[in-house]
Design an enzyme around this catalytic site. Structure first.
Site, PDB file in Angstrom:
ATOM      1  N   SER A  55      -4.840   3.763   0.122  1.00  0.00           N
ATOM      2  CA  SER A  55      -4.030   3.935  -1.087  1.00  0.00           C
ATOM      3  C   SER A  55      -4.683   3.480  -2.380  1.00  0.00           C
ATOM      4  O   SER A  55      -4.082   3.648  -3.442  1.00  0.00           O
ATOM      5  CB  SER A  55      -2.703   3.203  -0.933  1.00  0.00           C
ATOM      6  OG  SER A  55      -1.877   3.974  -0.111  1.00  0.00           O
TER       7      SER A  55
ATOM      8  N   TYR B 286       8.258   2.102  -2.010  1.00  0.00           N
ATOM      9  CA  TYR B 286       6.921   2.656  -1.831  1.00  0.00           C
ATOM     10  C   TYR B 286       6.945   3.887  -0.924  1.00  0.00           C
ATOM     11  O   TYR B 286       7.511   3.839   0.163  1.00  0.00           O
ATOM     12  CB  TYR B 286       6.004   1.592  -1.222  1.00  0.00           C
ATOM     13  CG  TYR B 286       4.540   1.965  -1.213  1.00  0.00           C
ATOM     14  CD1 TYR B 286       3.764   1.781  -2.344  1.00  0.00           C
ATOM     15  CD2 TYR B 286       3.938   2.484  -0.080  1.00  0.00           C
ATOM     16  CE1 TYR B 286       2.414   2.111  -2.340  1.00  0.00           C
ATOM     17  CE2 TYR B 286       2.592   2.818  -0.063  1.00  0.00           C
ATOM     18  CZ  TYR B 286       1.841   2.622  -1.200  1.00  0.00           C
ATOM     19  OH  TYR B 286       0.508   2.945  -1.200  1.00  0.00           O
ATOM     20  N   SER B 287       6.356   4.967  -1.387  1.00  0.00           N
ATOM     21  CA  SER B 287       6.372   6.201  -0.596  1.00  0.00           C
ATOM     22  C   SER B 287       5.141   7.045  -0.894  1.00  0.00           C
ATOM     23  O   SER B 287       4.877   7.400  -2.055  1.00  0.00           O
ATOM     24  CB  SER B 287       7.636   7.002  -0.924  1.00  0.00           C
ATOM     25  OG  SER B 287       7.566   8.289  -0.351  1.00  0.00           O
ATOM     26  N   ASN B 288       4.415   7.396   0.166  1.00  0.00           N
ATOM     27  CA  ASN B 288       3.256   8.271  -0.014  1.00  0.00           C
ATOM     28  C   ASN B 288       3.641   9.615  -0.604  1.00  0.00           C
ATOM     29  O   ASN B 288       2.821  10.272  -1.255  1.00  0.00           O
ATOM     30  CB  ASN B 288       2.555   8.458   1.332  1.00  0.00           C
ATOM     31  CG  ASN B 288       1.809   7.206   1.749  1.00  0.00           C
ATOM     32  OD1 ASN B 288       0.969   6.705   0.997  1.00  0.00           O
ATOM     33  ND2 ASN B 288       2.110   6.672   2.916  1.00  0.00           N
TER      34      ASN B 288
ATOM     35  N   THR C  50      -3.935  -2.112  -2.782  1.00  0.00           N
ATOM     36  CA  THR C  50      -4.391  -2.302  -1.412  1.00  0.00           C
ATOM     37  C   THR C  50      -4.430  -0.930  -0.751  1.00  0.00           C
ATOM     38  O   THR C  50      -3.839   0.026  -1.258  1.00  0.00           O
ATOM     39  CB  THR C  50      -3.410  -3.214  -0.648  1.00  0.00           C
ATOM     40  OG1 THR C  50      -2.081  -2.788  -0.937  1.00  0.00           O
ATOM     41  CG2 THR C  50      -3.580  -4.665  -1.032  1.00  0.00           C
TER      42      THR C  50
ATOM     43  N   SER D 146      -7.259  -1.910  11.172  1.00  0.00           N
ATOM     44  CA  SER D 146      -5.942  -1.735  10.550  1.00  0.00           C
ATOM     45  C   SER D 146      -4.871  -1.977  11.595  1.00  0.00           C
ATOM     46  O   SER D 146      -5.170  -2.232  12.765  1.00  0.00           O
ATOM     47  CB  SER D 146      -5.810  -0.329   9.973  1.00  0.00           C
ATOM     48  OG  SER D 146      -5.783   0.618  11.027  1.00  0.00           O
TER      49      SER D 146
HETATM   50  C1  REY Z   1      -0.114   4.536   7.210  1.00  0.00           C
HETATM   51  C2  REY Z   1      -0.199   4.006   8.594  1.00  0.00           C
HETATM   52  C3  REY Z   1       0.000   3.441   6.188  1.00  0.00           C
HETATM   53  C4  REY Z   1      -1.409   3.149   8.860  1.00  0.00           C
HETATM   54  C5  REY Z   1       0.109   3.975   4.759  1.00  0.00           C
HETATM   55  N1  REY Z   1      -1.025   3.973   4.096  1.00  0.00           N
HETATM   56  O1  REY Z   1       1.157   4.324   4.270  1.00  0.00           O
HETATM   57  C6  REY Z   1      -1.112   4.292   2.715  1.00  0.00           C
HETATM   58  C7  REY Z   1      -1.540   3.015   2.032  1.00  0.00           C
HETATM   59  C8  REY Z   1      -2.047   5.418   2.465  1.00  0.00           C
HETATM   60  O2  REY Z   1      -0.655   2.312   1.525  1.00  0.00           O
HETATM   61  C9  REY Z   1      -1.415   2.576  10.259  1.00  0.00           C
HETATM   62  N2  REY Z   1      -0.182   1.934  10.551  1.00  0.00           N
HETATM   63  C10 REY Z   1      -2.570   1.578  10.334  1.00  0.00           C
HETATM   64  C11 REY Z   1       0.632   2.370  11.524  1.00  0.00           C
HETATM   65  C12 REY Z   1       1.898   1.575  11.690  1.00  0.00           C
HETATM   66  O3  REY Z   1       0.385   3.318  12.225  1.00  0.00           O
HETATM   67  N3  REY Z   1       2.707   2.043  12.753  1.00  0.00           N
HETATM   68  O4  REY Z   1      -2.365   0.400   9.980  1.00  0.00           O
HETATM   69  O5  REY Z   1      -3.657   2.030  10.693  1.00  0.00           O
HETATM   70  O6  REY Z   1      -2.744   2.730   2.031  1.00  0.00           O
END
Ligand code: REY
Length: 408
Positions: free
Chosen positions: A93, A190-192, A330, A357
């Site tokens: 992000s 917060y929302s993508n 972040t 992650s």
């Molecule tokens: C997506 C999931 C997290 C990541 C997200 N990222 O919204 C945006 C950001 C682009 O804020 C994943 N988490 C991980 C999961 C949780 O799968 N169940 O941590 O790899 O950067």
């Protein structure tokens, strides 16, 4: 656009974008001068992240032009290659800051009005004409985050999209199937999806793909040699670190997530960069080299966004234990946790990375790099707890600062 021509920005019509309704804004914080960085503490934080399961962790601190590079652990678990501070990685992000900068430049060019409805530029795109560009960029549109559903099961969810190519429309449709989370202009949530809309706006207003806008407006002018938008390509060009996704089930093997389209993220999170490029980018932004001063003021109109943080337009402010606030974002994309922040004057900047992650322990540890970098030895007793805790007061806080359930 070219750099160093900011006379022209002063004549723009940002005033016309002001007004309309805004949620109550947080007072701009008084800025204390940051104490000297604590490099020993910083290295200790990276070591802790590795002891908690990240294969590697790195930090680059640029303090008034003096650059400190630290790295611990490995970039590749198979070959054992050491993680290097110059490695490229997926920034998740932090991409949102790039997208917001492009849109603020378009505001400067009078091609976009922040308080205009998104539907003025993209007729009938959104189900509510009251949702403005500003709502989208500040996560106050109420558009549900489609990624919550995609990654309810982290590994299975990731593998289902690893090589998929989504259109923006498909991502938006996944959001619109769900009810809105707030009324337009409501509290931060917060929302993508918001930055998928940002991508659509960029493409509509420039007539080119988002990658071209990043390239021409930011990457080229700042000479960012490690920054790429390769979507829908799956590889990271050049020397890079591999990234590892931590499974939800305890004691299961890390998943190498390096190769992926990141198509679920696109303008919300698909850029590749390096620590050096990120510090250069954020410093340039804060020093007014990418937008007009008026546009930067808009980016810094803060909405409350949880404990000790606030959100502007694609820009996060974190308030540290020593009274210093830092600005950046972040990133959490499978395999990579990124932390990129700078001071208000852009003179001290940190970019930190863990090549893991989906681990709240690693994430909360990595947030402490900010305390070491900007609060130094004076980091308060709260330094070790600066991450958002379970049960955060922010109901819809997304992954970038929300502890994941795994391993807490
Ligand atoms: C997506 C999931 C997290 C990541 C997200 N990222 O919204 C945006 C950001 C682009 O804020 C994943 N988490 C991980 C999961 C949780 O799968 N169940 O941590 O790899 O950067």
């Amino acid at each position: 656009m070219t750099l160093g021509v900011f006379g022209k920005w002063r004549r723009t019509a940002l005033g016309a974008t002001l007004g309309a309704t805004l949620v109550p804004l947080l007072a701009f914080p008084a800025q204390a001068a940051p104490p000297r960085p604590d490099l020993t503490g910083l290295r200790g934080v990276l070591r802790t992240a590795v002891s908690q399961g990240a294969p590697g962790a790195t930090a680059l601190l640029d303090d008034h032009g003096t650059v400190h590079r630290l790295a611990v652990g490995v970039s590749d678990r198979k070959t054992g290659r050491a993680l290097a501070p110059g490695d490229r990685f997926r920034i998740g992000s932090v991409t949102k800051v790039f997208s917001a900068v492009v849109l603020l430049q378009l505001v400067d060019e009078r091609k976009l009005v922040l308080d205009a409805p998104v539907n003025r530029y993209l007729p009938k795109l959104l189900p509510d004409d009251r949702i403005t560009v500003r709502h989208v960029l500040s996560h106050r549109s109420g558009l549900y985050d489609y990624s919550t559903d995609l990654f309810a099961r982290s590994v299975a969810g990731f593998e289902a999209v690893r090589t998929k190519v989504f259109t923006y429309r498909q991502l938006l449709d996944r959001s619109l199937r769900r009810p809105r989370t707030t009324a337009p202009g409501g509290p931060y949530s917060y929302s993508n999806t918001n930055f998928v809309v940002a991508g659509l706006l960029i493409e509509k207003l420039t007539g080119r793909p988002v990658g071209t806008a990043y390239q021409n407006r930011i990457i080229k002018p700042l000479k960012l040699r490690d920054t790429f938008y390769v979507h829908p390509g799956t590889g990271i060009p050049g020397v890079h670190t591999r990234g590892y996704l931590t499974p939800d089930a305890p004691a299961t093997a890390l998943v190498d997530a390096t190769r992926q389209t990141a198509s679920w993220a696109q303008s919300a999170g698909a850029l590749i960069s390096s620590s050096r490029d990120l510090t250069t980018f954020l410093s340039a932004l804060q020093r007014g080299r990418l937008t007009s001063a008026a546009a930067l003021t808009q980016m810094r109109r803060w909405s409350p966004a949880g404990a000790k943080q606030a959100y502007g337009l694609g820009l996060r402010r974190r308030d540290l234990s020593c009274g210093v606030s830092v600005y950046g974002h972040t990133g959490a994309v499978q395999g990579y946790y990124t932390y990129a922040f700078t001071t208000l004057d852009g003179r001290r900047s940190l970019a930190a990375l863990a090549n893991a992650s989906n681990s709240s322990r690693v994430h909360n540890t990595m947030l402490r790099t900010l305390e070491s970098a900007f609060c130094g030895k004076s980091a308060g007793t709260s330094a070790g707890k600066s991450g958002v805790r379970r049960g955060s007061a922010v109901p819809n806080e997304r992954a970038e600062d929300r502890p994941e359930p795994h391993g807490v």
